[in-house]
Design a protein around this motif. Structure first.
Motif, short mmCIF file in Angstrom:
data_model
loop_
_atom_site.label_atom_id
_atom_site.label_comp_id
_atom_site.label_asym_id
_atom_site.label_seq_id
_atom_site.Cartn_x
_atom_site.Cartn_y
_atom_site.Cartn_z
N ALA A 1 -4.72 -41.85 7.36
CA ALA A 1 -4.45 -43.22 7.80
C ALA A 1 -2.98 -43.39 8.17
CB ALA A 1 -4.84 -44.20 6.69
N ILE A 2 -2.08 -42.81 7.36
CA ILE A 2 -0.65 -42.87 7.69
C ILE A 2 -0.37 -42.16 9.00
CG2 ILE A 2 1.64 -42.09 6.95
CD1 ILE A 2 0.73 -42.53 4.07
N GLY A 3 -1.09 -41.06 9.22
CA GLY A 3 -0.89 -40.27 10.43
C GLY A 3 -1.22 -41.01 11.71
N LEU A 4 -1.98 -42.09 11.61
CA LEU A 4 -2.33 -42.89 12.78
C LEU A 4 -1.28 -43.95 13.11
CD1 LEU A 4 -6.13 -43.41 12.09
CD2 LEU A 4 -5.10 -41.83 13.73
N LEU A 5 -0.31 -44.13 12.20
CA LEU A 5 0.70 -45.16 12.40
C LEU A 5 1.78 -44.70 13.35
CD1 LEU A 5 1.20 -46.26 8.67
CD2 LEU A 5 -0.11 -47.47 10.43
N PRO A 6 2.49 -45.65 13.99
CA PRO A 6 3.67 -45.27 14.77
C PRO A 6 4.72 -44.64 13.85
CG PRO A 6 3.08 -47.58 15.14
CD PRO A 6 2.22 -47.08 14.03
N SER A 7 5.58 -43.83 14.42
CA SER A 7 6.55 -43.08 13.63
C SER A 7 7.43 -43.96 12.77
CB SER A 7 7.41 -42.23 14.57
OG SER A 7 8.23 -41.36 13.83
N PHE A 8 7.83 -45.14 13.28
CA PHE A 8 8.77 -45.98 12.52
C PHE A 8 8.10 -46.59 11.29
CE2 PHE A 8 6.73 -49.13 15.20
CZ PHE A 8 6.68 -50.27 14.42
N LEU A 9 6.75 -46.68 11.27
CA LEU A 9 6.03 -47.12 10.08
C LEU A 9 5.63 -45.95 9.19
CD1 LEU A 9 3.65 -49.83 11.64
CD2 LEU A 9 5.73 -50.22 10.28
N MET A 10 5.37 -44.81 9.82
CA MET A 10 4.96 -43.63 9.07
C MET A 10 6.04 -43.17 8.09
SD MET A 10 3.64 -40.04 10.76
CE MET A 10 2.70 -40.93 12.01
N ARG A 11 7.28 -43.16 8.54
CA ARG A 11 8.38 -42.63 7.71
C ARG A 11 8.50 -43.38 6.38
NH1 ARG A 11 10.96 -42.62 12.87
NH2 ARG A 11 12.11 -44.49 12.26
N PRO A 12 8.56 -44.73 6.37
CA PRO A 12 8.67 -45.41 5.06
C PRO A 12 7.43 -45.24 4.19
CG PRO A 12 8.45 -47.01 6.86
CD PRO A 12 8.71 -45.68 7.48
N CYS A 13 6.25 -45.10 4.80
CA CYS A 13 5.04 -44.86 4.01
C CYS A 13 5.12 -43.53 3.27
CB CYS A 13 3.81 -44.90 4.90
SG CYS A 13 3.36 -46.56 5.48
N TYR A 14 5.55 -42.49 3.97
CA TYR A 14 5.72 -41.18 3.32
C TYR A 14 6.74 -41.26 2.18
CZ TYR A 14 3.07 -38.39 6.74
OH TYR A 14 2.08 -37.83 7.51
N ARG A 15 7.82 -42.00 2.42
CA ARG A 15 8.86 -42.10 1.39
C ARG A 15 8.35 -42.85 0.16
NH1 ARG A 15 12.38 -43.83 6.04
NH2 ARG A 15 13.59 -42.01 6.72
N LEU A 16 7.72 -44.00 0.38
CA LEU A 16 7.33 -44.88 -0.72
C LEU A 16 6.11 -44.36 -1.47
CD1 LEU A 16 7.83 -48.35 1.01
CD2 LEU A 16 9.24 -47.37 -0.81
N LEU A 17 5.11 -43.87 -0.75
CA LEU A 17 3.86 -43.48 -1.39
C LEU A 17 3.86 -42.06 -1.94
CD1 LEU A 17 1.29 -45.08 1.09
CD2 LEU A 17 2.12 -46.01 -1.08
N PHE A 18 4.64 -41.16 -1.30
CA PHE A 18 4.57 -39.76 -1.69
C PHE A 18 5.93 -39.17 -2.08
CE2 PHE A 18 0.98 -40.54 1.13
CZ PHE A 18 -0.06 -40.09 0.35
N GLY A 19 6.99 -39.95 -1.97
CA GLY A 19 8.30 -39.48 -2.39
C GLY A 19 8.92 -38.44 -1.48
N TYR A 20 8.48 -38.37 -0.23
CA TYR A 20 9.06 -37.41 0.71
C TYR A 20 10.49 -37.80 1.05
CZ TYR A 20 4.28 -35.72 1.81
OH TYR A 20 3.02 -35.20 1.75
N HIS A 21 11.34 -36.80 1.21
CA HIS A 21 12.68 -37.02 1.76
C HIS A 21 12.60 -36.85 3.27
CE1 HIS A 21 17.00 -36.64 2.54
NE2 HIS A 21 16.66 -35.61 3.31
N ILE A 22 12.91 -37.90 4.01
CA ILE A 22 12.87 -37.84 5.46
C ILE A 22 14.20 -38.36 6.00
CG2 ILE A 22 11.70 -38.63 7.56
CD1 ILE A 22 9.15 -38.87 5.97
N GLY A 23 14.86 -37.54 6.81
CA GLY A 23 16.19 -37.85 7.30
C GLY A 23 16.20 -38.86 8.43
N LYS A 24 17.34 -38.91 9.10
CA LYS A 24 17.54 -39.89 10.17
C LYS A 24 16.98 -39.36 11.50
CE LYS A 24 21.87 -41.41 8.03
NZ LYS A 24 23.36 -41.50 8.21
N ARG A 25 16.54 -40.29 12.32
CA ARG A 25 16.06 -40.01 13.69
C ARG A 25 14.92 -39.00 13.72
NH1 ARG A 25 21.37 -40.08 13.32
NH2 ARG A 25 21.46 -37.80 13.20
#
Length: 248
Positions: free
Chosen positions: A21-45
């Motif tokens: 479901a997250i994979g279907l989101l636009p990139s600008f929404l996907m990044r915070p979902c990965y961070r908040l739900l799974f604790g991924y570290h995702i950098g800038k740009r």
């Protein structure tokens, strides 16, 4: 006596559905979902297309670009250095650790796979590492049930090469040095290795450890057949990407 490897990261159906479901989101929404739900570290740009990224630990540095329809699943630890590019329709599955060095690139339709919990009679180190500025092009299959290490500014070119680290109940690691170029349809057997600064001819079958640098390697089984000339050395020394920094 069979030796049990470290337990692999397994993905539940629920987790997979959430990631899809997250994979279907636009990139600008996907990044915070990965961070908040799974604790991924995702950098800038960082830009992520319609893809699934599943790892127990995930570290994605700045300016990484991931295309559409990639499936990364069951990985223990995923590390993508800065300016890594992953194209379209790639599969990365399993393993304790997958690491892409900065400015490395995986283009399209490649399969990088580790067998989960193999019945091996030897210790297993299921890690895939590709060095800075290296490129894997199209349609290659890499088994990293045991360790696979690809050096800096190396190209696995053409199509349909395969690297295998296991046969039945035994595994052996594979390594490729820096500044190497592999043509299409190369085969590497468990325990084989290629040196730095070499060119591997189309259709070569590498069955053992080759250590001679600055030679053309070809044949079945593969062996050094011709010392590289100036034009050949230019081919392996030139930058693998136009944006590659001089210090990579």
């Amino acid at each position: 006596m069979l030796l049990k490897p470290k337990r692999m990261h397994r993905v539940s159906k629920f987790r997979l559905l959430v990631l899809a479901a997250i994979g279907l989101l636009p990139s600008f929404l996907m990044r915070p979902c990965y961070r908040l739900l799974f604790g991924y570290h995702i950098g800038k740009r960082v830009r992520i297309g319609f893809s699934i990224i599943d790892a127990q630990e995930c570290q994605i540095e700045d300016d990484v670009k991931i295309g559409h329809l990639n499936v990364i699943v069951g990985v223990g630890k995923l590390i993508l250095g800065d300016n890594v590019r992953i194209g379209h329709l790639n599969i990365i599955r399993g393993g304790e650790e997958v690491e892409f060095g900065r400015y490395s690139e995986l283009i399209r339709m490649n399969e990088i796979n580790a067998i989960p919990e193999p019945d091996a009679v030897n210790p297993v180190d299921s890690r895939f590492t590709i060095g800075a500025g290296s490129i894997i092009t199209t349609g290659h299959k890499i088994d990293f049930t045991d360790r696979v290490v690809i050096g800096r500014r190396t190209i696995i070119g053409g199509r349909n090469s395969s690297l295998w680290t296991h046969n039945r109940q035994r595994t052996r690691s594979i390594s490729i040095g820096d500044f190497a170029y592999l043509g299409s349809e190369i085969r590497m057997a468990p325990g084989s290795s290629l040196p730095s600064r070499c060119i591997v001819g189309i259709g070569a079958v590498v069955t053992g450890k080759i250590e001679t640098e600055e030679w053309l390697i070809a044949g079945v089984p593969a062996k050094p057949v011709k010392e590289l000339g100036a034009e050949d050395k230019f081919l392996i020394e030139r930058k693998t990407r136009r944006d590659l920094p001089d210090d990579v």
